[in-house]
Write a protein that holds these residues in place. Structure first.
Motif, PDB file in Angstrom:
ATOM      1  N   HIS A 135      18.786 -25.238 -34.760  1.00  0.00           N
ATOM      2  CA  HIS A 135      19.944 -25.659 -33.962  1.00  0.00           C
ATOM      3  C   HIS A 135      19.759 -25.275 -32.501  1.00  0.00           C
ATOM      4  O   HIS A 135      20.075 -26.057 -31.587  1.00  0.00           O
ATOM      5  CB  HIS A 135      21.216 -25.014 -34.500  1.00  0.00           C
ATOM      6  CG  HIS A 135      21.548 -25.397 -35.911  1.00  0.00           C
ATOM      7  ND1 HIS A 135      21.183 -26.595 -36.461  1.00  0.00           N
ATOM      8  CD2 HIS A 135      22.235 -24.725 -36.881  1.00  0.00           C
ATOM      9  CE1 HIS A 135      21.611 -26.663 -37.714  1.00  0.00           C
ATOM     10  NE2 HIS A 135      22.253 -25.532 -37.990  1.00  0.00           N
ATOM     11  N   ASP A 149      29.961 -26.247 -33.542  1.00  0.00           N
ATOM     12  CA  ASP A 149      29.316 -27.509 -33.924  1.00  0.00           C
ATOM     13  C   ASP A 149      28.218 -27.418 -34.966  1.00  0.00           C
ATOM     14  O   ASP A 149      27.699 -28.442 -35.391  1.00  0.00           O
ATOM     15  CB  ASP A 149      28.714 -28.179 -32.671  1.00  0.00           C
ATOM     16  CG  ASP A 149      29.772 -28.476 -31.612  1.00  0.00           C
ATOM     17  OD1 ASP A 149      30.950 -28.561 -31.993  1.00  0.00           O
ATOM     18  OD2 ASP A 149      29.411 -28.614 -30.436  1.00  0.00           O
ATOM     19  N   TYR A 150      27.849 -26.198 -35.406  1.00  0.00           N
ATOM     20  CA  TYR A 150      26.660 -26.104 -36.249  1.00  0.00           C
ATOM     21  C   TYR A 150      26.915 -25.271 -37.499  1.00  0.00           C
ATOM     22  O   TYR A 150      27.685 -24.309 -37.484  1.00  0.00           O
ATOM     23  CB  TYR A 150      25.489 -25.509 -35.455  1.00  0.00           C
ATOM     24  CG  TYR A 150      25.003 -26.431 -34.359  1.00  0.00           C
ATOM     25  CD1 TYR A 150      24.078 -27.435 -34.624  1.00  0.00           C
ATOM     26  CD2 TYR A 150      25.508 -26.321 -33.071  1.00  0.00           C
ATOM     27  CE1 TYR A 150      23.645 -28.288 -33.627  1.00  0.00           C
ATOM     28  CE2 TYR A 150      25.086 -27.172 -32.064  1.00  0.00           C
ATOM     29  CZ  TYR A 150      24.156 -28.151 -32.348  1.00  0.00           C
ATOM     30  OH  TYR A 150      23.732 -29.006 -31.366  1.00  0.00           O
TER      31      TYR A 150
END
Length: 880
Positions: A323, A163-164
């Motif tokens: 993050h 996701d990052y």
């Protein structure tokens, strides 16, 4: 306004051009420069530079000043010859300085080699500057500060990967992979790590055969190291072969395909492994088991897994840290019984690094290195003081030499250079001896200080030679600086004055200050060594609250504990047998969380899985109830537990009997276990820690056999036990240790501190004694006339010895007054401040070192002064 060419260009011309043509050439180039200004300043500067380079020819270049160079080399030749002559004239003082410096420098060489090797860890990775490990701070409801962990969850690894941005590659590892590999009749045991397929995209371990992209992608795939491959297959390429494996049956992992062979991890790798198992094997089998769902999917399963990532080029680690902070904030809203924070750590900062739990391999704290360096500096300073002290004391004899040098034209810095050169020469000679001493103490350092699993060998590298020489020059310069400065300041007209009377601190003689400092250090080291040894003895003899004598712990390696127990029980030397999951009081800790009636009141406790006989074998004292009613069968769920007083009080039971029959629920959907007994508090942690809540749980995960033995023939018993072991398990080595020996190993750090500090105390005392001997010799030699006159006037030998020794003994008294309170404060308020169970130390520990130093000093001084006092005055005054 007339513009001039850049000055730095003109200086280049002046530097290489012959003086007789410089003015003409410079004038011509200046005219050309003025003409070229109409083409622009930059163009004129460029043409001027080209012209300067163009005119750098043989007929324009200065001739070298050979005379100046010859004078330079002649000066150093003179320095060398003068130093050698001075050293040969004062053999005793030179020997004392060389031996003292050699002893101290051997420890310095040890530290240089050690630190150089430690700092080389993980530097072989190609992307080392961009590889980071995700650390976890786990804070439970009962833990104010939290645990700093090198491990983290699979959850965070998958979250970052999916996701990052800012993450180029990411690998997830899991420890405790242990397999028995079978190929034909050949069976070996190997340990390693589970790893996702990106392993070789992150790390630069050398894959000899196999595809680094796909080697860890398929389930049931393993990569073996080169040494394992040679043991099993010799020169055959094993890639593609399928082996039978044992040790991971819980994951239905019984056959493995070799997908690659990797070179053994270098010695300077913080992680070590013999095999790598594909993480997809766990994903295939473990996710199908209900009890393993927590391990894969839980946000707080942070104890066994590791995440390493490569930050994308052009991104900062702070981006990824942001993050991690975001994930912790978002996920933390779903939990109120614990809090998790994340932190990135560069791979080069792991070894040496911080004190973290759950390290995946070797670790060394920076604090330990700082301590080693500080202790090394203390020893080197002591030797340096010797040199300074003796050199200043001998300044009277060197004063005439300085005066003559200055009369014939030597300046202050020439004299300074002479004596600095002599100090450095002595230091370089000491370096050769120091390396010989280093080779002798190196094995002891490795055995005493370094962990048995450490790969550090302190091997010599050629770059170390440069470090050693630079180190010797620095030591020589530092030791010789003050004497050189004192001697260089002497005036030719005052050469007969005593340079040793140089004053420091408003009239206190410098030599006395240096001697006091030396003996303060020596006394402090002896006191420290004595206290460390007392604490070590106290730890070994501490009453743990249960029986450890004559109990032999045998480490189990397979699913054959009942068979082994039956065979061992038949031996007449074995009186009782029990089983446990771990060995308490040795530093090993297992944790669990339990609840009583309040579902929101969780308590973190320490546990040990045991069988019915365990508490009887170890003679625990029951306050209520008794041991487990029966032994559970294999794979049967735990039903009972026995708690300690601390946990009893935590849940508010006023009487131990009130807890019997009550149930505590294990965390995360675990069983409720009935309390069948309460034992008196015992020291299940090391004595450095306070008592905590503890419970014995009756479980089938038991990895240690506890044998209560009674025999006078221990060697014969161990041979019998190993023979039976070989009948049951021919693959794994027989590992058995007496409980008391394991406790002794648990406190090895105290033993190491005692031995290291004792060794350094011996060195500092030796160096101080050498310096004291030199000063005593010098003092008696300079006072021989006084001694003779006093003796002629009727002074006895006893009175003369007291007269000559009084000053030295007074300095030792001052040293004791300084050393005792400082060392007491250091150990009482710093070293042992956080130790839960510690010794109280008094006069014996504090004054033992002082008395020893006084005895040594009295012998050293008395020997020289008594010899001088017994000399015949007629021989000394004959020519007066």
């Amino acid at each position: 306004m007339e513009q001039n060419p850049p000055k730095w260009l003109s200086r280049i011309l002046q530097w290489y051009c012959r003086p007789e043509i410089l003015e003409d050439l410079q004038g011509d180039l200046f005219e050309y420069y003025q003409r070229n200004l109409n083409r622009g300043k930059r163009m004129a500067d460029l043409i001027y530079l080209v012209d300067i380079i163009k005119f750098c020819r043989i007929y324009t270049i200065r001739k070298p000043k050979l005379i100046g160079q010859m004078n330079f080399f002649s000066m150093f030749r003179n320095y060398f010859l003068t130093s050698v002559r001075s050293m040969s004239r004062s053999k005793l003082f030179t020997s004392i300085n060389i031996v003292g410096l050699a002893i101290s420098m051997s420890v310095g060489i040890l530290m240089i080699t050690y630190i150089s090797e430690v700092l080389s860890f993980d530097t072989f990775h190609e992307k080392k500057d961009r590889i980071y490990r995700v650390l976890t701070n786990y804070q439970g409801v009962n833990n104010d500060e939290g645990f700093d962990l090198a491990s983290t969850s699979i959850f965070i690894g998958n979250k970052l990967k999916d996701d990052y941005t800012g993450v180029e590659n990411l690998v997830i590892l899991r420890r405790n992979l242990s397999l028995d590999l079978t190929h034909g009749d050949h069976v070996i045991s190997a340990q390693g790590l589970w790893a996702t397929e990106e392993f070789f995209k992150v790390f630069s371990f050398d894959l000899i055969s196999g595809d680094p992209v796909t080697a860890l992608s398929e389930p049931n795939s393993i990569i073996i190291t080169e040494s394992v491959a040679k043991k099993m297959f010799k020169d055959q390429n094993p890639v593609g072969l399928t082996l039978e494996v044992a040790g991971q049956e819980r994951y239905n992992f019984t056959n493995a395909k070799i997908s690659g062979v990797v070179k053994d991890p270098p010695g300077n790798s913080h992680m070590d492994f013999e095999i790598l198992g594909s993480f997809s094997t766990l994903e295939k089998y473990a996710t199908g088991l209900e009890e393993e769902q927590h391990f894969y999917n839980s946000y707080n399963s942070v104890w066994m897994n590791y995440v390493y990532l490569v930050v994308t080029e052009g991104h900062e680690a702070l981006t990824v840290q942001g993050h991690l902070d975001q994930i912790a904030s978002e996920e933390g809203e779903n939990y109120d019984r614990f809090a998790i924070k994340y932190e990135l750590e560069n791979i080069k900062d792991i070894m040496p690094g911080r004190d973290l739990s759950n390290q995946i391999g070797q670790s060394m704290e920076w604090e330990m290195i700082y301590i080693f360096v500080a202790l090394t500096l203390v020893v080197i300073i002591s030797a340096g003081f010797n040199y300074t002290n003796l050199s200043i004391a001998r300044s009277l004899r060197r004063a005439r030499e300085v005066g003559i040098r200055k009369i014939v034209g030597a300046g202050k810095w020439h004299v300074f250079g002479q004596f600095i050169f002599e100090a450095i020469l002595i230091s370089l000679i000491a370096l050769v001896i120091a390396y010989g001493v280093f080779t002798l103490i190196k094995p002891e350092f490795i055995d005493l200080i370094l962990d048995q699993q450490s790969s550090i060998q302190l091997d010599f590298q050629w770059v170390h030679l440069v470090y050693f020489v630079v180190f010797a020059v620095l030591v020589g310069f530092t030791a010789g600086f003050l004497p050189s400065l004192v001697l260089s300041k002497l005036k030719a007209i005052s050469v007969l004055k005593d340079a040793g009377k140089f004053k420091l601190l408003r009239g206190v003689n410098l030599r006395r200050v240096l001697i006091i400092v030396q003996f303060t250090l020596s006394m402090g080291f002896i006191i420290a060594a004595t206290i460390s040894y007392r604490q070590y003895e106290y730890a070994l003899n501490f009453d743990l609250g249960f029986k450890t004598d004559n109990i032999l712990n045998v480490q189990l390696k397979g699913e054959y504990d009942e068979l082994l127990m039956n065979k061992y029980a038949q031996l007449p030397e074995v009186q009782q047998i029990s089983r446990s999951g771990m060995v308490p009081s040795t530093g090993e800790v297992w944790g669990e969380t339990v609840k009583y009636k309040d579902p929101f009141d969780s308590v973190d406790i320490h546990i040990n899985n045991v069988d019915k006989a365990y508490l009887e074998v170890h003679d625990f004292e029951f306050l209520a109830g008794g041991t487990f009613p029966f032994d559970i069968k294999k794979d049967e769920e735990p039903q009972f537990m026995i708690i300690n007083e601390h946990l009893l009080n935590r849940f508010g039971f006023s009487n131990p009997n009130d807890a019997i029959g009550e149930s505590l629920k294990l965390s995360d959907g675990g069983n409720s276990l009935k309390i069948v007994g309460v034992v008196k508090d015992f020291q299940h942690l090391k004595i450095t820690d306070e008592l905590q809540s503890f419970a014995f749980i009756q479980d089938d995960y038991l990895r240690v056999l506890n044998l209560q033995v009674n025999t006078s023939d221990l060697v014969g018993l161990m041979n019998k036990l190993e023979t039976i072991w070989r009948e049951v398990d021919s693959v794994h080595p027989f590992e058995a240790k007496f409980y008391n020996d394991q406790i002794q190993e648990a406190y090895q750090e105290y033993n190491a501190y005692y031995k290291v500090i004792g060794f350094l105390a011996f060195l500092t005392i030796s160096i101080a004694a050498l310096g004291l001997l030199g000063m005593a010799v010098f003092t008696t030699e300079t006072r021989l006339k006084e001694i003779s006159i006093r003796k002629v006037m009727g002074a006895s030998e006893r009175n003369l010895v007291l007269l000559l020794s009084r000053g030295f003994l007074l300095m030792m008294v001052v040293s004791a007054v300084i050393a005792i309170p400082i060392t007491y404060y250091l150990f009482d308020s710093v070293v042992l401040a956080g130790v839960a169970n510690r010794i109280t130390f008094g006069a014996v520990e504090l004054f033992l070192g002082v008395i020893l130093i006084f005895i040594l000093g009295a012998i050293t001084i008395g020997w020289q002064t008594f010899k001088a006092a017994r000399a015949n005055p007629a021989d000394l005054l004959r020519n007066e």
